[in-house]
Write a protein that holds these residues in place. Structure first.
Motif, short mmCIF file in Angstrom:
data_model
loop_
_atom_site.label_atom_id
_atom_site.label_comp_id
_atom_site.label_asym_id
_atom_site.label_seq_id
_atom_site.Cartn_x
_atom_site.Cartn_y
_atom_site.Cartn_z
N GLY A 33 1.07 -1.20 0.14
CA GLY A 33 -0.15 0.31 0.03
C GLY A 33 1.04 1.28 0.59
N THR A 34 0.59 2.18 -0.48
CA THR A 34 0.93 3.63 -0.93
C THR A 34 0.28 4.43 -0.73
OG1 THR A 34 2.78 2.39 -2.44
CG2 THR A 34 2.20 4.83 -2.26
N VAL A 35 0.57 5.69 0.87
CA VAL A 35 -0.23 6.71 0.52
C VAL A 35 0.68 8.00 -0.04
CG1 VAL A 35 -1.38 7.93 2.10
CG2 VAL A 35 -2.05 5.82 2.00
N LEU A 36 0.09 9.06 -1.64
CA LEU A 36 0.75 9.72 -1.43
C LEU A 36 -0.05 11.13 -0.71
CD1 LEU A 36 1.71 8.02 -4.09
CD2 LEU A 36 2.53 9.54 -4.44
N ARG A 37 0.87 12.39 -0.37
CA ARG A 37 0.20 13.14 0.45
C ARG A 37 0.58 14.74 -0.06
NH1 ARG A 37 0.53 11.80 6.40
NH2 ARG A 37 0.30 13.10 7.02
N ALA A 43 -4.76 17.76 -5.51
CA ALA A 43 -3.56 18.33 -4.52
C ALA A 43 -2.77 17.99 -4.05
CB ALA A 43 -5.23 18.13 -3.47
N VAL A 44 -2.97 16.67 -4.60
CA VAL A 44 -1.15 16.32 -4.09
C VAL A 44 -0.47 16.44 -5.15
CG1 VAL A 44 -0.19 14.46 -4.32
CG2 VAL A 44 -2.31 14.33 -3.02
N ALA A 45 -0.41 16.40 -6.43
CA ALA A 45 -0.07 16.57 -8.17
C ALA A 45 1.10 18.20 -7.54
CB ALA A 45 -0.94 16.39 -9.53
N LEU A 46 -0.17 18.75 -7.25
CA LEU A 46 0.04 20.73 -7.47
C LEU A 46 1.26 20.33 -6.29
CD1 LEU A 46 -3.80 22.65 -7.93
CD2 LEU A 46 -1.08 22.81 -8.92
N ALA A 47 0.84 20.05 -5.32
CA ALA A 47 2.27 20.39 -4.10
C ALA A 47 3.53 19.65 -4.35
CB ALA A 47 1.95 19.70 -2.50
N HIS A 48 3.28 18.58 -5.66
CA HIS A 48 4.93 18.20 -6.29
C HIS A 48 5.08 19.10 -7.61
CE1 HIS A 48 3.05 14.47 -3.01
NE2 HIS A 48 4.90 14.12 -4.49
N ASP A 105 0.75 17.32 2.00
CA ASP A 105 2.30 17.62 2.54
C ASP A 105 3.23 17.04 2.93
OD1 ASP A 105 0.90 15.54 3.72
OD2 ASP A 105 1.27 16.39 5.65
N GLN A 106 3.57 16.35 2.38
CA GLN A 106 4.91 15.16 2.17
C GLN A 106 5.43 15.19 0.82
OE1 GLN A 106 4.58 11.85 4.74
NE2 GLN A 106 3.57 13.07 6.32
N PRO A 107 5.67 16.17 -0.16
CA PRO A 107 5.64 15.86 -1.10
C PRO A 107 6.94 15.17 -1.81
CG PRO A 107 5.89 18.08 -0.95
CD PRO A 107 5.53 17.42 -0.11
N ARG A 108 6.92 14.00 -2.66
CA ARG A 108 8.42 13.44 -2.84
C ARG A 108 9.09 14.14 -4.37
NH1 ARG A 108 6.63 7.02 -2.29
NH2 ARG A 108 4.66 7.01 -1.34
N GLU A 109 10.52 13.62 -4.30
CA GLU A 109 11.07 14.26 -5.51
C GLU A 109 10.81 13.28 -6.75
OE1 GLU A 109 15.14 14.39 -7.44
OE2 GLU A 109 15.23 14.06 -5.29
N VAL A 110 9.64 13.82 -7.44
CA VAL A 110 9.66 13.72 -8.61
C VAL A 110 10.63 13.22 -9.77
CG1 VAL A 110 8.01 13.91 -10.46
CG2 VAL A 110 7.51 14.80 -8.68
N PRO A 111 10.92 12.00 -10.41
CA PRO A 111 11.78 11.56 -11.43
C PRO A 111 11.68 12.51 -12.81
CG PRO A 111 10.77 9.80 -10.07
CD PRO A 111 9.63 11.09 -9.86
N PRO A 112 12.64 12.85 -13.05
CA PRO A 112 13.10 13.08 -14.63
C PRO A 112 12.47 12.47 -15.38
CG PRO A 112 15.01 12.77 -13.90
CD PRO A 112 14.16 12.26 -12.92
N ALA A 113 12.21 13.16 -16.82
CA ALA A 113 10.79 12.76 -17.62
C ALA A 113 12.20 12.21 -18.12
CB ALA A 113 10.17 13.62 -18.93
N PRO A 114 11.73 10.89 -19.41
CA PRO A 114 12.91 10.29 -19.65
C PRO A 114 12.60 10.87 -21.20
CG PRO A 114 10.84 9.31 -20.28
CD PRO A 114 10.59 10.18 -18.88
N GLU A 115 13.56 10.62 -22.32
CA GLU A 115 13.72 11.02 -23.68
C GLU A 115 12.58 10.78 -24.53
OE1 GLU A 115 16.27 11.11 -27.97
OE2 GLU A 115 16.77 10.66 -25.90
#
Length: 247
Positions: free
Chosen positions: A118-122, A197-202, A124-134
Motif C-alpha cells: 500500500g502507498t499513500v501520496l500526500r 491537490a497532491v500533484a500541485l504540491a509536487h 503535505d509530504q511531496p516527494r522528488e518527481v523523477p526526471p522525464a525520459p527522452e
C-alpha cells in the motif's frame, strides 16, 4: 490531527478496509465493487462528520447536500476510484480524500492500496518527481482512451500507458511511471480533487485542458477534463490540445 494527516489516515484506513472486503471471498467481482464503495464510503463519511463536522462534504457515494456550497472548507472523497479495477483485483485503483478551500484543491491524499504494502501520496509530504525520459509517456484509460489524448500523444511521439483509475494515473506521474495525464472523457469533482491537490504540491501543472484552473465545490460537480504533467511540458501540450480542438 492536521487536515493533511487526517486525509492521509482516512485514505490509508479505507484502503485497508477495501482490501479486507475483497479478500473476504464473499462477493463476486461485480458485487465486490458495490460492497467496497458502500463500506468505504460509510467509514469515510462517518469519520469526517465526527471530526470535521463544521466542514462541507461531497462524496461520490452520498446524496449531495447543497449546504456545502456555503462552506469555505469542503471535503471531497471518492471511496473507490476505479471500481472495475478494484473488483478485478488489479493494482490501479485508489482512494481519494481531499479538501477544497474556497474552490481550490489544497489538501489531498491518494491511497494506492493495490500496490505492494500500500502507498499513500500526500499533499503535505511531496516527494522528488523523477526526471522525464527522452520519450514521454502518457497514461490513458485502459478501456476507452480519449481521442484528444491519443492525438496529442501521436504529435508528441509519446508512448501510451493504459491504466485504470484517475487517481492511479495522476500518481503515476509523481511516481515516475508516466509523464502526462490528459483526460477529456468526462469526470466529476471527486475524480480529480485529491489527485490534483497532491500533484500541485509536487510542483506539477494541473488545469482544465483549455488551461483554465480546476475549480471545486460547484453546484454542478461535473468536471469533465484535466491535464496533469510536469510544468515544462504544459505549454506545448496545451497548444497541441488547442490545435486539435480547432482542426
Amino acid at each position: 490531527m492536521s487536515d493533511a494527516d487526517l486525509a492521509a489516515h482516512l485514505a490509508e484506513v479505507a484502503g485497508r478496509i477495501l482490501v479486507d472486503v475483497r479478500d473476504s471471498g464473499i462477493f463476486s467481482p461485480k458485487a465486490l465493487g458495490k460492497a467496497g464503495d458502500q463500506t468505504a464510503n460509510q467509514f469515510l463519511c462517518h469519520a469526517l462528520r465526527e471530526v470535521r463536522g463544521e466542514d462541507g462534504l461531497l462524496s461520490e457515494e452520498e446524496k449531495d447536500n447543497a449546504d456545502r456550497l456555503a462552506k469555505s472548507r469542503v471535503w471531497i472523497v471518492d471511496p473507490v476510484d476505479g471500481t472495475r479495477e478494484y473488483g478485478e483485483a488489479r493494482a490501479d485503483w485508489a482512494v481519494h480524500v481531499g479538501m477544497a478551500i474556497d474552490g481550490e484543491a489544497v489538501v489531498g491524499a491518494v491511497a494506492l492500496p493495490g500496490l505492494d504494502g500500500g502507498t499513500v501520496l500526500r499533499s503535505d509530504q511531496p516527494r522528488e518527481v523523477p526526471p522525464a525520459p527522452e520519450k514521454l509517456r502518457m497514461v490513458v484509460s485502459r478501456t476507452r482512451p480519449a481521442a484528444e489524448a491519443v492525438a496529442v500523444a501521436q504529435a508528441l511521439d509519446a508512448e501510451l500507458v493504459p491504466m485504470g483509475s484517475a487517481g492511479a494515473k495522476a500518481m503515476a506521474v509523481i511516481l515516475g511511471q508516466a509523464d502526462i495525464y490528459l483526460h477529456s472523457g468526462g469526470q466529476y469533482e471527486w475524480d480529480s480533487m485529491a489527485p490534483a491537490a497532491v500533484a500541485l504540491a509536487h510542483g506539477l501543472h494541473c488545469s482544465r485542458i483549455d488551461g483554465s484552473p480546476l475549480v471545486y465545490n460547484q453546484s454542478d460537480v461535473y468536471l469533465p477534463d484535466l491535464l496533469i504533467c510536469r510544468k515544462e511540458h504544459a505549454a506545448s501540450i496545451l497548444s497541441l490540445i488547442a490545435e486539435q480542438a480547432a482542426a
